[in-house]
Write an enzyme that holds these catalytic residues in place. Sequence first.
Site, PDB file in Angstrom:
ATOM      1  N   ASP A 169       0.835  -1.201   0.000  1.00 22.39           N
ATOM      2  CA  ASP A 169       0.000   0.000   0.000  1.00 22.39           C
ATOM      3  C   ASP A 169       0.873   1.256   0.000  1.00 22.39           C
ATOM      4  O   ASP A 169       1.960   1.255  -0.588  1.00 22.39           O
ATOM      5  CB  ASP A 169      -0.927  -0.040   1.226  1.00 22.39           C
ATOM      6  CG  ASP A 169      -2.309   0.501   0.931  1.00 22.39           C
ATOM      7  OD1 ASP A 169      -2.425   1.723   0.736  1.00 22.39           O
ATOM      8  OD2 ASP A 169      -3.256  -0.285   0.892  1.00 22.39           O
ATOM      9  N   HIS A 201      -3.946   5.844   3.229  1.00 22.47           N
ATOM     10  CA  HIS A 201      -4.633   4.631   2.798  1.00 22.47           C
ATOM     11  C   HIS A 201      -4.070   3.383   3.467  1.00 22.47           C
ATOM     12  O   HIS A 201      -4.814   2.553   4.000  1.00 22.47           O
ATOM     13  CB  HIS A 201      -4.526   4.528   1.276  1.00 22.47           C
ATOM     14  CG  HIS A 201      -5.376   3.485   0.644  1.00 22.47           C
ATOM     15  ND1 HIS A 201      -5.015   2.158   0.602  1.00 22.47           N
ATOM     16  CD2 HIS A 201      -6.563   3.569  -0.007  1.00 22.47           C
ATOM     17  CE1 HIS A 201      -5.944   1.475  -0.046  1.00 22.47           C
ATOM     18  NE2 HIS A 201      -6.897   2.300  -0.424  1.00 22.47           N
ATOM     19  N   SER A 357     -11.501  -1.219  -0.755  1.00 21.88           N
ATOM     20  CA  SER A 357     -10.251  -1.143   0.012  1.00 21.88           C
ATOM     21  C   SER A 357     -10.493  -1.396   1.490  1.00 21.88           C
ATOM     22  O   SER A 357      -9.616  -1.901   2.188  1.00 21.88           O
ATOM     23  CB  SER A 357      -9.605   0.235  -0.134  1.00 21.88           C
ATOM     24  OG  SER A 357      -8.625   0.243  -1.124  1.00 21.88           O
TER      25      SER A 357
END
Length: 421
Positions: A169, A201, A357
């Site tokens: 990520d 994220h 996600s």
Amino acid sequence: MQLLNFGLLLLPFVAGDLAPQPEPLLVGPSDIVPGQYLVTLKEGLTSAQIRDHKKWVSSVHRANLDSFAAGARGVETEGIMKHFHIHDLNMYSGGFDEKRVEDLSRSPYVKSVHPDQHFYLAKTVTQRQARWGLGYMSSKGKPVPLHSTLVDYSYDDKAGEGVWAYVLDTGINVNHVEFEGRAILGHNAIPNKSHTDEFGHGTCVAGIIAGKTYGVAKKANVVSAKAFDTGSSTYNYILETYDWIIRNITDSNRKNKAVINLSISGAKYQPFDDAAERAFKAGITTVVAAGNDGKDAKNNTPASSPNAITVGAVRWENTRPSFSNYGKIVDIWAPGELIKSCWKGGNNATSTQSGTSAASPHVAGLVAYLMSIKNLPSPSAVTARVLNLTIPNLVKDAKDSPNRVVYNGIQERKCKLPKYY
């Protein structure tokens, strides 16, 4: 996201609003990285054949540099840049001109030559209050209140202890209080950039997997494998990072105590699907997001990888959010809208996000959780256990997807009832 785009999958929100429709990212020539390619070699080659092929590529490249130095027209290229070996899959990336690409395509040792591509990250905005996702994990698919502070999440106290979750990520804020010292920095593929998560994220995803408050597997270890910076990446960096993860798991003897989470999605790209398949054959479990296009996930990578666990998003009242991809390749549905987790910018920072996600790490966390309480010796055993626990026929508008929602199986075991939020 449409053809050639690849990105992370948290969707933007405005405080107090439900999820807006994601705007498609238009595809154009700028999505291709000029002069950069990924070369996949054929299966079954000997080490000598691979070595001879790379020597040939290097000699051709040197000849090209010599002609360039002598004043010939053309573009100076880098040649072979990085090597990838995932189980029995051999690949390399490099910079080549059009003539060299033609030569490579005709090589008897080469399976395919694909242009490298940019991946794009979705923008994110903070939205307060989201507390339903964990309660859903142990509710057997029973709808839960969206904003209630009284939702219980029941789980076995082993809670992922001794298991390692690898998060490919944007990096992870390993000093966040949610991780209690269980998060470490692994690999950073981005040149001239720190391992710091500047986008948020990766920290959010890791918190859903293993945060002490927001995580499914509250005692699992998490490893930051950074392949994205703030905005974009390429297959070159993604594959470098995935390759590093596979090697690290193998070298550390963690195959049956490790899970990889890929909260990323893009147009179908066979070399990456091949890499995910080799990880499976090597004995390593990968969990992937279905994608946020509101379309059939069979056209997305890595969602289309047949032996990865592909996760779609479900809302608190068992409806499919319009953004979530679907289709026969989707294995399971997990909470993916208005999910609260840790965030960038501070060791106590939090944010509420939506997207597949967020759904994928719920299942990656479940894998880590199940690995800590049951001997699951292979990815096939892991997948079978996860799917055998699911609750059927609850998701409204699942299209032609297998209709199975996530469940942690706690009613089979002694449980712990923690306090949350």
